[in-house]
Design an enzyme around this catalytic site. Structure first.
Site, PDB file in Angstrom:
ATOM      1  N   THR A 121       0.464  -1.495   0.178  1.00  0.00           N
ATOM      2  CA  THR A 121      -0.293  -0.092   0.060  1.00  0.00           C
ATOM      3  C   THR A 121       1.010   1.434  -0.152  1.00  0.00           C
ATOM      4  OG1 THR A 121      -0.362  -0.302   2.582  1.00  0.00           O
ATOM      5  CG2 THR A 121      -1.854  -1.615   1.128  1.00  0.00           C
ATOM      6  N   TYR A 138       4.847   6.136   4.272  1.00  0.00           N
ATOM      7  CA  TYR A 138       4.541   6.131   2.928  1.00  0.00           C
ATOM      8  C   TYR A 138       2.420   7.179   2.712  1.00  0.00           C
ATOM      9  CZ  TYR A 138       5.675   1.436   2.596  1.00  0.00           C
ATOM     10  OH  TYR A 138       7.178   0.490   2.094  1.00  0.00           O
ATOM     11  N   GLN A 193      11.851  -8.189   4.902  1.00  0.00           N
ATOM     12  CA  GLN A 193      11.687  -7.123   3.927  1.00  0.00           C
ATOM     13  C   GLN A 193      12.452  -7.155   2.897  1.00  0.00           C
ATOM     14  OE1 GLN A 193       8.203  -3.937   2.514  1.00  0.00           O
ATOM     15  NE2 GLN A 193       7.535  -5.249   4.284  1.00  0.00           N
ATOM     16  N   TYR A 232       9.778  -7.514  -1.501  1.00  0.00           N
ATOM     17  CA  TYR A 232       9.095  -6.084  -1.769  1.00  0.00           C
ATOM     18  C   TYR A 232       9.168  -5.668  -3.940  1.00  0.00           C
ATOM     19  CZ  TYR A 232      13.340  -2.724  -0.704  1.00  0.00           C
ATOM     20  OH  TYR A 232      14.271  -1.756  -0.800  1.00  0.00           O
ATOM     21  N   GLY A 241       2.015  -3.703  -4.996  1.00  0.00           N
ATOM     22  CA  GLY A 241       1.077  -3.186  -5.688  1.00  0.00           C
ATOM     23  C   GLY A 241      -0.064  -1.654  -6.028  1.00  0.00           C
ATOM     24  N   ARG A 299      -3.674  -0.007  -6.690  1.00  0.00           N
ATOM     25  CA  ARG A 299      -4.384   0.594  -5.913  1.00  0.00           C
ATOM     26  C   ARG A 299      -5.377   1.236  -6.778  1.00  0.00           C
ATOM     27  NH1 ARG A 299      -0.569   5.927  -7.353  1.00  0.00           N
ATOM     28  NH2 ARG A 299       0.602   5.712  -9.264  1.00  0.00           N
ATOM     29  N   GLN A 354      -6.683  -3.713 -10.476  1.00  0.00           N
ATOM     30  CA  GLN A 354      -4.881  -4.303 -11.082  1.00  0.00           C
ATOM     31  C   GLN A 354      -5.482  -5.261 -10.267  1.00  0.00           C
ATOM     32  OE1 GLN A 354      -3.190  -0.724  -9.066  1.00  0.00           O
ATOM     33  NE2 GLN A 354      -2.619   0.060 -11.202  1.00  0.00           N
TER      34      GLN A 354
HETATM   35  P1  NAP Z   1       5.265  -2.851  -7.093  1.00  0.00           P
HETATM   36  O1  NAP Z   1       4.084  -3.722  -6.774  1.00  0.00           O
HETATM   37  O2  NAP Z   1       6.521  -3.936  -8.277  1.00  0.00           O
HETATM   38  O3  NAP Z   1       4.407  -2.197  -8.716  1.00  0.00           O
HETATM   39  C1  NAP Z   1       3.479  -1.388  -8.012  1.00  0.00           C
HETATM   40  C2  NAP Z   1       2.831  -0.761  -9.316  1.00  0.00           C
HETATM   41  O4  NAP Z   1       2.734  -1.593 -10.660  1.00  0.00           O
HETATM   42  C3  NAP Z   1       1.412   0.337  -8.521  1.00  0.00           C
HETATM   43  O5  NAP Z   1       1.529   1.150  -7.968  1.00  0.00           O
HETATM   44  C4  NAP Z   1       1.520  -0.029 -11.072  1.00  0.00           C
HETATM   45  O6  NAP Z   1       1.336   0.545 -11.057  1.00  0.00           O
HETATM   46  C5  NAP Z   1       1.468  -1.151 -10.832  1.00  0.00           C
HETATM   47  N1  NAP Z   1       0.359  -1.805 -11.298  1.00  0.00           N
HETATM   48  C6  NAP Z   1       0.046  -3.563 -10.310  1.00  0.00           C
HETATM   49  N2  NAP Z   1      -0.839  -3.858 -10.452  1.00  0.00           N
HETATM   50  C7  NAP Z   1      -1.162  -3.334 -11.903  1.00  0.00           C
HETATM   51  C8  NAP Z   1      -2.093  -4.597 -13.557  1.00  0.00           C
HETATM   52  N3  NAP Z   1      -2.959  -5.522 -12.773  1.00  0.00           N
HETATM   53  N4  NAP Z   1      -1.750  -4.205 -14.208  1.00  0.00           N
HETATM   54  C9  NAP Z   1      -1.095  -3.395 -14.268  1.00  0.00           C
HETATM   55  N5  NAP Z   1       0.280  -1.882 -13.930  1.00  0.00           N
HETATM   56  C10 NAP Z   1       0.171  -2.662 -12.285  1.00  0.00           C
HETATM   57  O7  NAP Z   1       5.981  -1.603  -6.521  1.00  0.00           O
HETATM   58  P2  NAP Z   1       6.008  -1.337  -4.607  1.00  0.00           P
HETATM   59  O8  NAP Z   1       4.582  -0.413  -4.594  1.00  0.00           O
HETATM   60  O9  NAP Z   1       6.898  -0.283  -4.663  1.00  0.00           O
HETATM   61  O10 NAP Z   1       5.841  -1.807  -3.759  1.00  0.00           O
HETATM   62  C11 NAP Z   1       5.165  -3.630  -3.399  1.00  0.00           C
HETATM   63  C12 NAP Z   1       5.165  -3.526  -2.133  1.00  0.00           C
HETATM   64  O11 NAP Z   1       6.286  -3.107  -1.475  1.00  0.00           O
HETATM   65  C13 NAP Z   1       4.055  -1.480  -1.061  1.00  0.00           C
HETATM   66  O12 NAP Z   1       3.707  -0.822  -1.724  1.00  0.00           O
HETATM   67  C14 NAP Z   1       5.403  -1.425  -0.148  1.00  0.00           C
HETATM   68  O13 NAP Z   1       3.778  -2.145   1.083  1.00  0.00           O
HETATM   69  C15 NAP Z   1       6.548  -2.390   0.059  1.00  0.00           C
HETATM   70  N6  NAP Z   1       7.668  -1.529  -0.713  1.00  0.00           N
HETATM   71  C16 NAP Z   1       8.639  -1.891   0.503  1.00  0.00           C
HETATM   72  C17 NAP Z   1       9.616  -1.392   0.670  1.00  0.00           C
HETATM   73  C18 NAP Z   1      10.366  -1.349   1.829  1.00  0.00           C
HETATM   74  O14 NAP Z   1      11.843  -0.477   1.634  1.00  0.00           O
HETATM   75  N7  NAP Z   1       9.726  -2.557   2.890  1.00  0.00           N
HETATM   76  C19 NAP Z   1      10.212  -0.690  -0.447  1.00  0.00           C
HETATM   77  C20 NAP Z   1       9.545  -0.443  -1.249  1.00  0.00           C
HETATM   78  C21 NAP Z   1       7.912  -1.018  -1.854  1.00  0.00           C
HETATM   79  P3  NAP Z   1       0.136   2.757 -11.576  1.00  0.00           P
HETATM   80  O15 NAP Z   1       0.670   2.864  -9.162  1.00  0.00           O
HETATM   81  O16 NAP Z   1       1.199   2.970 -12.610  1.00  0.00           O
HETATM   82  O17 NAP Z   1      -1.230   1.981 -11.641  1.00  0.00           O
END
Ligand code: NAP
Length: 332
Positions: A22, A59, A176, A204, A280, A282, A286
């Site tokens: 999120t 976040y 993580q 992540y 991730g 939103r 998705q």
């Molecule tokens: P991700 O999951 O790799 O990518 C998220 C993006 O993918 C979304 O914003 C969306 O882009 C796109 N997406 C998702 N489903 C889709 C679909 N069905 N079709 C098309 N596009 C789609 O990136 P992330 O949010 O960075 O990572 C996931 C989670 O990991 C985060 O939300 C967070 O909870 C965690 N995280 C943790 C850290 C840490 O340091 N611990 C760092 C980064 C992330 P659009 O927004 O363009 O639609």
């Protein structure tokens, strides 16, 4: 649909191997947020059997946790395993690491209030803080666990040596790290450590910030403060390489498994070890591809074919290091 689950030490409920991430829901660094869509996607995840919701105070500077809290009101809390984080502070829109016991004591109360709950299922140290001994951080977190405010403890972005230090003081259930088929540094050390010590890795960026969802092209633009404007993978000359690799992976997934590249990317994370893929999303649509990630497996031959495709197109690989927040500046 049968959602795969995994046991996490300290949690009574098995955890779904896909977790809803999120960060984007908080808006900050993702070009803004829509609260109605955000609540809807959280509830869609829970109604589909995805019980793990990963959030963090940083976040949106509280916004993501607040939206998760709203989504979990009206009877949803019991369905959710809330994973949130601690130990980043913020000032004037910038975040800094702060794992001091005082900061953690203060933050946990804010987080419980924002999440509208009296316990956190999984409490994770967001980034290691070089200014605070890990043992001190682990000790205060262990106290919170004994007080019942927290059920299980995790870390994020920690090395094996840092996890060793944590485990000398408190039980560690999860880590993580960043992990997807383009960003796989943890294969070297963290993933073997996870296996050896019976931890679980919450991967992540499983979709590589949307690249591996298969909809981003060379001309896709990002609005406002979206971090992908600064992500080296999304800039010339690398964007073309990564987009071409995703296209080839999509053809591979369709020809061999009748799946999309998105399902392939999630499956890749799940078949590498004791992992959970953080996805991730939103808005509810998705998560339409959720079930395509389950009910099949990648074998060694498929892993090798995927490696060959990545190597063929990505000549200039780069990791997610640009996301690391700085440590605090101490007064001289
Ligand atoms: P991700 O999951 O790799 O990518 C998220 C993006 O993918 C979304 O914003 C969306 O882009 C796109 N997406 C998702 N489903 C889709 C679909 N069905 N079709 C098309 N596009 C789609 O990136 P992330 O949010 O960075 O990572 C996931 C989670 O990991 C985060 O939300 C967070 O909870 C965690 N995280 C943790 C850290 C840490 O340091 N611990 C760092 C980064 C992330 P659009 O927004 O363009 O639609």
């Amino acid at each position: 649909m049968t959602i795969e689950t995994i046991e996490v030490e300290g949690l009574a409920t098995p955890v779904s191997r896909i977790g809803l991430g999120t960060w984007a829901i908080g808006g900050w660094m993702w070009g803004g947020t829509d609260e109605k869509d955000s609540i809807a996607v959280i509830r869609r995840a829970l109604d589909s059997g995805v019980n793990l919701i990963d959030t963090a105070p940083a976040y949106g500077f509280g916004a993501s946790e607040e939206i998760v809290g709203k989504a979990l009101a009206d009877g949803y809390r019991h369905k959710a395993v809330i994973a949130t984080k601690v130990a980043l502070e913020w000032q004037d829109g910038k975040v800094f690491r702060n794992s001091s016991p005082a900061r953690i004591r203060h933050e946990v109360e804010d987080t419980l209030r924002r999440l509208r709950t009296d316990y956190i299922d999984l409490y994770q140290v967001h980034w290691p803080d070089p200014l605070v001994p890990i043992e001190e951080t682990a000790a205060v977190l262990n106290d919170l666990r004994k007080e019942g405010k927290v059920r299980a403890l995790g870390v994020s972005n920690f090395s094996p040596a840092q996890m060793d230090a944590f485990r000398r003081v408190a039980p560690l259930s999860t880590t993580q790290p960043p992990y997807n088929l383009f960003e796989r540094d943890i294969d070297r050390d963290v993933l073997p450590y996870v296996k050896q010590h019976g931890l679980v890795a919450l991967a992540y960026g499983a979709l590589c910030r949307g690249l591996l969802a298969g909809r981003i092209g060379v001309a896709t633009s990002f609005e406002g403060d979206d971090l992908r404007q600064h992500d080296p993978k999304f800039r010339a000359p690398r964007r073309e390489q990564y987009v071409a690799a995703v296209k080839a992976l999509d053809v591979f997934a369709r020809d061999n498994f009748d799946k999309s590249v998105l399902a392939l990317a999630v499956r890749w994370v799940l078949d590498r070890g004791r992992t959970i893929a953080l996805w991730g999303a939103r808005r509810p649509s998705q998560l339409d591809g959720l079930e395509a990630a389950f009910g099949w497996r990648l074998d060694d031959k498929a892993f090798a074919q995927i490696d060959a495709i990545v190597a063929q197109f990505v000549k200039d690989p780069v990791g997610p290091e640009f996301m690391a927040p700085p440590q605090r500046l101490l007064a001289a």
